[in-house]
Scaffold this motif. Sequence first.
Motif, PDB file in Angstrom:
ATOM      1  N   LEU A   1       0.844  -1.191   0.000  1.00 41.35           N
ATOM      2  CA  LEU A   1       0.000   0.000   0.000  1.00 41.35           C
ATOM      3  C   LEU A   1       0.881   1.243   0.000  1.00 41.35           C
ATOM      4  O   LEU A   1       2.015   1.212   0.471  1.00 41.35           O
ATOM      5  N   LYS A   2       0.340   2.328  -0.519  1.00 42.75           N
ATOM      6  CA  LYS A   2       1.077   3.597  -0.522  1.00 42.75           C
ATOM      7  C   LYS A   2       1.153   4.120   0.902  1.00 42.75           C
ATOM      8  O   LYS A   2       0.204   4.018   1.679  1.00 42.75           O
ATOM      9  N   ARG A   3       2.279   4.697   1.204  1.00 43.62           N
ATOM     10  CA  ARG A   3       2.553   5.075   2.585  1.00 43.62           C
ATOM     11  C   ARG A   3       1.717   6.265   3.061  1.00 43.62           C
ATOM     12  O   ARG A   3       1.148   6.241   4.149  1.00 43.62           O
ATOM     13  N   LYS A   4       1.609   7.315   2.259  1.00 40.40           N
ATOM     14  CA  LYS A   4       0.900   8.520   2.702  1.00 40.40           C
ATOM     15  C   LYS A   4      -0.586   8.242   2.964  1.00 40.40           C
ATOM     16  O   LYS A   4      -1.077   8.540   4.055  1.00 40.40           O
ATOM     17  N   PRO A   5      -1.330   7.657   2.003  1.00 35.49           N
ATOM     18  CA  PRO A   5      -2.749   7.407   2.314  1.00 35.49           C
ATOM     19  C   PRO A   5      -2.939   6.388   3.444  1.00 35.49           C
ATOM     20  O   PRO A   5      -3.904   6.466   4.190  1.00 35.49           O
ATOM     21  N   SER A   6      -1.993   5.464   3.589  1.00 38.31           N
ATOM     22  CA  SER A   6      -2.090   4.492   4.691  1.00 38.31           C
ATOM     23  C   SER A   6      -1.954   5.186   6.030  1.00 38.31           C
ATOM     24  O   SER A   6      -2.733   4.930   6.959  1.00 38.31           O
ATOM     25  N   ALA A   7      -0.966   6.063   6.140  1.00 37.39           N
ATOM     26  CA  ALA A   7      -0.738   6.770   7.403  1.00 37.39           C
ATOM     27  C   ALA A   7      -1.920   7.672   7.746  1.00 37.39           C
ATOM     28  O   ALA A   7      -2.425   7.650   8.876  1.00 37.39           O
ATOM     29  N   VAL A   8      -2.379   8.445   6.786  1.00 39.32           N
ATOM     30  CA  VAL A   8      -3.503   9.360   7.053  1.00 39.32           C
ATOM     31  C   VAL A   8      -4.747   8.555   7.421  1.00 39.32           C
ATOM     32  O   VAL A   8      -5.472   8.912   8.358  1.00 39.32           O
ATOM     33  N   SER A   9      -4.991   7.470   6.713  1.00 42.16           N
ATOM     34  CA  SER A   9      -6.163   6.629   6.991  1.00 42.16           C
ATOM     35  C   SER A   9      -6.113   6.061   8.401  1.00 42.16           C
ATOM     36  O   SER A   9      -7.136   5.945   9.067  1.00 42.16           O
TER      37      SER A   9
END
Length: 133
Positions: free
Chosen positions: A106-114
């Motif tokens: 998974l992409k890191r930025k959307p994973s972290a924000v989610s």
Amino acid sequence: KIHLVSASLLTNIQEPKIYTNKNITFNEHPFYLGRKEVVKRFMKDLNKKNLKEFMENYIGLDTRQKKTVEKFIMNYGRYYDLKDIPKEFTPKVPKEIDPFVKKYTLKRKPSAVSFYVFEGEEREEFVEIIGNF
């Protein structure tokens, strides 16, 4: 022509059915089209070699756990194209979900924000759930 199934032929597990010789199509509601698009973003990134395992794990969850995972997936798609956030304000993927993010590519930025959309107990529950993935 419309044929109705007689009520006397129904058992307690059958639903009455209406048959017609017309093909009826409905336009999807924009709400559902939007939901489908955000889920597609998650599925596009999901590592295909681990897709079966992901689905089996998801199917094994109870209803509440499924809702938690679905919330993460929906947020992942919503925050997929974040571009205008300065790097110093972009959260890093926390160590609790890093193995999950890497395993499923998974992409890191959307994973972290989610992940950070969750609060308190919900965040802990999500970590517990994905620990079994």
